[in-house]
Design an enzyme around this catalytic site. Structure first.
Site, PDB file in Angstrom:
ATOM      1  CG  ASN A   8      -0.255   0.419   3.043  1.00 39.27           C
ATOM      2  OD1 ASN A   8       0.238   0.668   3.030  1.00 39.27           O
ATOM      3  ND2 ASN A   8      -0.413  -0.546   3.892  1.00 39.27           N
ATOM      4  NE  ARG A  19      -4.420  -4.071  -0.290  1.00 36.31           N
ATOM      5  CZ  ARG A  19      -4.187  -4.251   0.931  1.00 36.31           C
ATOM      6  NH1 ARG A  19      -3.743  -5.064   1.806  1.00 36.31           N
ATOM      7  NH2 ARG A  19      -3.108  -2.931   1.551  1.00 36.31           N
ATOM      8  CG  ASN A  28      -6.681  -6.949   7.822  1.00 33.86           C
ATOM      9  OD1 ASN A  28      -5.512  -6.088   7.967  1.00 33.86           O
ATOM     10  ND2 ASN A  28      -8.186  -5.759   6.862  1.00 33.86           N
ATOM     11  CG  ASP A  84      -9.649  -0.723   8.467  1.00 35.39           C
ATOM     12  OD1 ASP A  84      -9.315  -0.028   7.944  1.00 35.39           O
ATOM     13  OD2 ASP A  84     -10.189  -2.024   9.285  1.00 35.39           O
ATOM     14  CB  CYS A 118      -5.424  -1.925  11.302  1.00 34.08           C
ATOM     15  SG  CYS A 118      -5.834  -0.546   9.754  1.00 34.08           S
ATOM     16  NE  ARG A 138      -2.083  -8.449   5.661  1.00 31.97           N
ATOM     17  CZ  ARG A 138      -3.058  -7.589   6.952  1.00 31.97           C
ATOM     18  NH1 ARG A 138      -3.244  -6.795   6.322  1.00 31.97           N
ATOM     19  NH2 ARG A 138      -3.216  -8.171   7.821  1.00 31.97           N
ATOM     20  CB  ALA A 167       2.843  -1.359   8.127  1.00 31.34           C
ATOM     21  CG  HIS A 186      -8.190  -2.407   4.011  1.00 29.26           C
ATOM     22  ND1 HIS A 186      -6.685  -2.959   4.985  1.00 29.26           N
ATOM     23  CD2 HIS A 186      -8.519  -3.864   3.305  1.00 29.26           C
ATOM     24  CE1 HIS A 186      -5.892  -4.206   4.447  1.00 29.26           C
ATOM     25  NE2 HIS A 186      -7.396  -4.232   3.863  1.00 29.26           N
TER      26      HIS A 186
HETATM   27  N1  ARG Z   1      -0.315  -3.461   5.697  1.00 31.31           N
HETATM   28  C1  ARG Z   1      -1.226  -4.136   6.133  1.00 31.31           C
HETATM   29  C2  ARG Z   1      -2.001  -4.513   4.702  1.00 31.31           C
HETATM   30  O1  ARG Z   1      -1.829  -3.564   3.367  1.00 31.31           O
HETATM   31  C3  ARG Z   1      -1.883  -2.936   6.940  1.00 31.31           C
HETATM   32  C4  ARG Z   1      -3.240  -2.979   6.823  1.00 31.31           C
HETATM   33  C5  ARG Z   1      -4.221  -2.587   7.842  1.00 31.31           C
HETATM   34  N2  ARG Z   1      -5.128  -2.882   8.704  1.00 31.31           N
HETATM   35  C6  ARG Z   1      -6.505  -2.624   7.803  1.00 31.31           C
HETATM   36  N3  ARG Z   1      -8.293  -2.945   8.599  1.00 31.31           N
HETATM   37  N4  ARG Z   1      -6.274  -1.243   7.582  1.00 31.31           N
HETATM   38  O2  ARG Z   1      -2.402  -5.356   4.561  1.00 31.31           O
END
Ligand code: ARG
Length: 266
Positions: A19, A135, A69, A166, A260, A88, A254, A164
Site C-alpha cells: 500500500n 482489496r 483482517n 476502515d 486495524c 498476506r 504499514a 480498506h
Molecule cells: N500492511 C497492511 C496491509 O496493507 C496493513 C493492514 C491494515 N489493516 C486494516 N484493516 N486497514 O494489508
C-alpha cells in the site's frame, strides 16, 4: 462487554510494500512499536473496558498484528479472509487455526474471491457496508450477505491511500458515522448519504483522515483513535463521545492504526 482479538507486534515490520504507506526503507522501530501497542492495549482494557483475546504472533508474518483482517465474526460464524496479496495470504492458515480452536464455525470463501475481513466490512446493527475494488472484491458481499442474513451495501474505494474501508469509515455506537467522503466514488457517497442522516455524518478533515482519524475503535461512548487528530476529537466530543488518543505512528508506516489492530469478536 466488547471482546477484541489482538496480536502482539513481536514480528511486526515493513518487509514488503503493498500500500502507498509502506516503504521498506522506512523501517518500524521495534521498541517504539511494542510500546505503542502496549499503550493501546492498556487504554482498551482499562479506559474502555474491552476484553482482549491475544493470538500468538508468528515470525515471517509482519502484518499479523492487523487482526481486523483475519475475517469477520458474527453469531458464532467466522468467515475467513482471502487476501489479495500473496504476502498476506500466508496469514490465512494462522487465523483459521485460531478461529477453529475457539470453536467458531469457520467458513471459507472461493479462493478466487478476495475479501479482507473487518478491514472492509463494517456497519451498524441493521445495515452493513462493504468496501471494494482495492482489496476485497464486490462479489464477496453477495455471498457474505447470505451467510450472515444482513443487507450489505458495497462502497467503492477510489483512493490508494484509503485502501480498506476502515481507513476512511467508522460507524459509531450511537448511529453516527465518522468518515472521509473523498475516499469514495460518487455513487458510494450517495449510498452513504441515503442511509445515514446528515446530522449523523461526521466528516473528518483531509489532514486528519491522512493521520488515520477514521481508523478508530468505538466501544459505547469511548472512541480510541490515533494521536494527532484534534479536530476529529473536537467533533467526537460535540457528539457526546469521549476520545482516547494513542500514539500509533509506527503502525501507520504499514498503513494501519487503532482499528486495524483489533477484530471485534461479536
Ligand atoms: N500492511 C497492511 C496491509 O496493507 C496493513 C493492514 C491494515 N489493516 C486494516 N484493516 N486497514 O494489508
Amino acid at each position: 462487554m466488547a471482546r477484541l482479538l489482538v496480536c502482539p507486534p513481536d514480528y511486526f515490520g515493513i518487509e514488503y510494500e503493498i500500500n502507498p504507506w509502506m516503504r521498506i526503507s522506512n523501517a518500524a522501530d521495534p521498541t517504539r512499536s511494542r510500546q505503542q501497542w502496549h499503550t493501546l492495549m492498556r487504554v482498551l482494557e482499562e479506559e474502555v473496558g474491552a476484553k482482549l483475546e491475544r493470538m500468538p504472533p508468528a515470525p515471517g508474518l509482519p502484518d499479523l498484528v492487523f487482526t481486523a483482517n483475519a475475517g469477520v465474526v458474527h453469531e458464532g460464524k467466522a468467515v475467513l479472509s482471502r487476501f489479495r496479496h500473496p504476502e498476506r495470504q500466508r496469514e490465512e492458515a494462522h487465523f483459521e487455526r485460531w478461529f477453529t480452536k475457539q470453536g467458531y464455525q469457520v467458513i471459507r470463501l472461493d479462493p478466487e474471491c478476495y475479501f479482507e475481513g473487518a478491514g472492509d466490512l463494517l456497519g451498524f446493527p441493521h445495515i452493513w457496508f462493504g468496501g471494494y475494488r482495492q482489496r476485497s472484491d464486490i462479489r464477496a458481499y453477495t455471498v457474505l450477505s447470505e451467510i450472515f442474513g444482513k443487507e450489505i451495501l458495497p462502497l467503492e474505494l477510489i483512493s490508494p491511500k484509503f485502501y480498506h474501508l476502515d481507513t476512511c469509515f467508522c460507524p459509531l455506537s450511537g448511529g453516527e458515522l465518522l468518515y472521509y467522503p473523498p475516499a469514495f466514488d460518487s455513487y458510494a457517497q450517495t449510498t452513504i448519504a441515503t442511509h445515514v442522516d446528515s446530522e449523523q455524518r461526521i466528516v473528518v478533515p483531509q489532514a486528519e483522515a491522512e493521520r488515520f482519524a477514521c481508523n478508530a475503535v468505538c466501544v459505547d461512548r469511548h472512541v480510541v483513535l490515533p494521536a494527532g487528530c484534534p479536530e476529529t476529537m473536537k467533533l467526537l466530543r460535540e457528539h457526546g463521545y469521549e476520545p482516547h488518543p494513542v500514539e500509533l505512528d509506527e503502525f501507520m508506516k504499514a498503513g494501519g492504526a487503532a482499528k486495524c489492530l483489533t477484530l471485534r469478536l461479536e
